[in-house]
Design an enzyme around this catalytic site. Structure first.
Site, PDB file in Angstrom:
ATOM      1  N   CYS A 119      -3.917  -0.935  -2.084  1.00  0.00           N
ATOM      2  CA  CYS A 119      -4.142   0.496  -2.294  1.00  0.00           C
ATOM      3  C   CYS A 119      -5.185   0.725  -3.397  1.00  0.00           C
ATOM      4  O   CYS A 119      -4.988   0.289  -4.544  1.00  0.00           O
ATOM      5  CB  CYS A 119      -2.806   1.124  -2.679  1.00  0.00           C
ATOM      6  SG  CYS A 119      -2.883   2.893  -2.936  1.00  0.00           S
ATOM      7  N   ASP A 163       0.866  -1.180   0.000  1.00  0.00           N
ATOM      8  CA  ASP A 163       0.000   0.000   0.000  1.00  0.00           C
ATOM      9  C   ASP A 163       0.898   1.224   0.000  1.00  0.00           C
ATOM     10  O   ASP A 163       2.090   1.136   0.304  1.00  0.00           O
ATOM     11  CB  ASP A 163      -0.900  -0.006   1.248  1.00  0.00           C
ATOM     12  CG  ASP A 163      -1.781   1.233   1.317  1.00  0.00           C
ATOM     13  OD1 ASP A 163      -2.381   1.582   0.283  1.00  0.00           O
ATOM     14  OD2 ASP A 163      -1.867   1.861   2.385  1.00  0.00           O
ATOM     15  N   SER A 164       0.299   2.370  -0.287  1.00  0.00           N
ATOM     16  CA  SER A 164       1.043   3.624  -0.245  1.00  0.00           C
ATOM     17  C   SER A 164       1.538   3.939   1.164  1.00  0.00           C
ATOM     18  O   SER A 164       2.460   4.720   1.330  1.00  0.00           O
ATOM     19  CB  SER A 164       0.142   4.759  -0.733  1.00  0.00           C
ATOM     20  OG  SER A 164      -1.055   4.773   0.025  1.00  0.00           O
ATOM     21  N   HIS A 172      -8.372   3.516   3.932  1.00  0.00           N
ATOM     22  CA  HIS A 172      -8.635   4.159   5.225  1.00  0.00           C
ATOM     23  C   HIS A 172     -10.103   4.162   5.639  1.00  0.00           C
ATOM     24  O   HIS A 172     -10.417   4.349   6.810  1.00  0.00           O
ATOM     25  CB  HIS A 172      -8.169   5.615   5.177  1.00  0.00           C
ATOM     26  CG  HIS A 172      -6.694   5.787   5.104  1.00  0.00           C
ATOM     27  ND1 HIS A 172      -5.908   5.156   4.159  1.00  0.00           N
ATOM     28  CD2 HIS A 172      -5.852   6.530   5.861  1.00  0.00           C
ATOM     29  CE1 HIS A 172      -4.653   5.510   4.344  1.00  0.00           C
ATOM     30  NE2 HIS A 172      -4.585   6.337   5.362  1.00  0.00           N
ATOM     31  N   CYS A 175     -11.075   3.020  -0.605  1.00  0.00           N
ATOM     32  CA  CYS A 175      -9.795   3.520  -0.089  1.00  0.00           C
ATOM     33  C   CYS A 175      -9.491   2.757   1.191  1.00  0.00           C
ATOM     34  O   CYS A 175     -10.401   2.493   1.995  1.00  0.00           O
ATOM     35  CB  CYS A 175      -9.900   5.020   0.193  1.00  0.00           C
ATOM     36  SG  CYS A 175      -8.466   5.695   1.058  1.00  0.00           S
ATOM     37  N   GLU A 235      -5.797   9.223   9.481  1.00  0.00           N
ATOM     38  CA  GLU A 235      -4.404   9.071   9.925  1.00  0.00           C
ATOM     39  C   GLU A 235      -4.149   9.791  11.239  1.00  0.00           C
ATOM     40  O   GLU A 235      -3.285   9.413  12.008  1.00  0.00           O
ATOM     41  CB  GLU A 235      -3.456   9.557   8.839  1.00  0.00           C
ATOM     42  CG  GLU A 235      -3.527   8.604   7.675  1.00  0.00           C
ATOM     43  CD  GLU A 235      -2.367   8.665   6.728  1.00  0.00           C
ATOM     44  OE1 GLU A 235      -1.655   9.674   6.719  1.00  0.00           O
ATOM     45  OE2 GLU A 235      -2.212   7.685   5.979  1.00  0.00           O
TER      46      GLU A 235
HETATM   47  N1  DGL Z   1      -3.891   3.891   0.232  1.00  0.00           N
HETATM   48  C1  DGL Z   1      -4.551   4.937  -0.517  1.00  0.00           C
HETATM   49  C2  DGL Z   1      -5.761   4.368  -1.228  1.00  0.00           C
HETATM   50  O1  DGL Z   1      -6.329   3.360  -0.820  1.00  0.00           O
HETATM   51  C3  DGL Z   1      -4.945   6.103   0.363  1.00  0.00           C
HETATM   52  C4  DGL Z   1      -3.787   6.946   0.831  1.00  0.00           C
HETATM   53  C5  DGL Z   1      -3.058   7.607  -0.317  1.00  0.00           C
HETATM   54  O2  DGL Z   1      -3.552   8.578  -0.913  1.00  0.00           O
HETATM   55  O3  DGL Z   1      -1.969   7.150  -0.620  1.00  0.00           O
HETATM   56  O4  DGL Z   1      -6.184   4.895  -2.230  1.00  0.00           O
END
Ligand code: DGL
Length: 269
Positions: free
Chosen positions: A73, A10-11, A187, A185, A151
């Site tokens: 992600c 993931d990012s 989060h 997403c 976050e």
């Molecule tokens: N992990 C990213 C997503 O699911 C969210 C956070 C980001 O913008 O990197 O799209």
């Protein structure tokens, strides 16, 4: 049988929501997680950068001998899914399984999708959904502010800022009378209580991480690539920067404290 680990990336640390689902569905599997904490967020970046980062993330997991790679992600899954499919190791992105689950869930063919700006701009979910059922209408809403909100831990059920932010982003989708909402997403599962409170119980929420975990289990079972059921599962965690409080963040995303965090120089790959 294949005892090599499942790679997940993931990012940042949001992808731990998908790891949590994988650990529940496949408790004997070993998992290698990479969170690109040094370059997060991806969702506000352009396509070329996201694709380049995703390629490095996959390469790292391939070097860890991953038998399959899960792109947890939503942004990478939306922008770089053709690149993911072209890799030598099988990959799962969150878009396809989640879109399928949403099509199965909707009764009025009106589906909402919330994600980062890059995810919504890509039209990825609408593409898969309308290919599966052309009469479906898909309403996208970029919810960029919800990522930093989560976050920073502003997610409690009595958190007024979270309530207002969710209401502001979801009001247009409510007006479209969606009956199904994709949490596109990493989060957003942490905001489930607020989302439910605003939309009501009649709207079905589909979590991308959960659908990706199920798709991964199905693919491994279908290709005889599940591990030995006597194997002890476990997850090792790699990140590209140690600045975040991993222990604390992992409690909310993963549901337990992650230990043994290792640092990777992702730029050198
Ligand atoms: N992990 C990213 C997503 O699911 C969210 C956070 C980001 O913008 O990197 O799209």
């Amino acid at each position: 049988m294949d005892n090599r680990p499942i790679g997940v990336f993931d990012s940042g640390l949001g992808g731990l929501t998908a790891v949590r689902q994988l650990e529940a569905v496949l408790p004997h599997e070993r998992i290698v997680y990479f969170g690109d904490t040094g370059r997060v967020p991806y969702g506000t970046r352009g396509e070329d950068v996201i694709r380049r980062y995703a390629a490095q993330d996959c390469l790292f997991l391939e070097q860890q001998d991953a038998k399959i790679i899960v792109a947890a992600c939503g942004t990478v899954s939306s922008v770089a899914n053709a690149d993911l499919r072209a890799r030598a190791v099988p990959t799962i992105d969150v878009v396809e399984p989640t879109a399928k689950a949403a099509v199965a869930a909707t009764h009025n063919n009106r589906i909402g999708i919330i994600g980062t700006a890059a995810t919504v701009r890509s039209g990825s979910y609408a593409g898969v959904i309308t290919a599966l059922r052309p009469e479906t209408q898909v309403f996208g809403q970029a919810c960029s502010m919800l990522v930093p909100l989560v976050e920073n831990g502003w997610i409690g059920e009595d958190d007024e800022i979270a309530r207002l932010a969710v209401a502001r982003y979801l009001q247009p989708l409510k007006e479209q009378q969606i009956d199904t909402l994709i949490l596109g997403c990493t989060h957003f599962p942490l905001l489930t209580a607020h989302i439910r409170a605003f939309l009501g119980d009649e709207v079905t929420l589909i979590s991308a991480g959960q659908e990706a975990a199920r798709a991964c289990a199905k693919l491994l079972a279908g290709t005889d690539a599940l591990c030995d059921p006597a194997q002890d599962g476990g997850t090792v965690f790699y990140v590209s920067d140690l600045s975040q409080n991993f222990a604390e963040v992992s409690r909310s995303f993963l549901g337990r404290e992650a230990t043994d965090i290792r640092l990777v120089d992702i730029h050198s790959l």
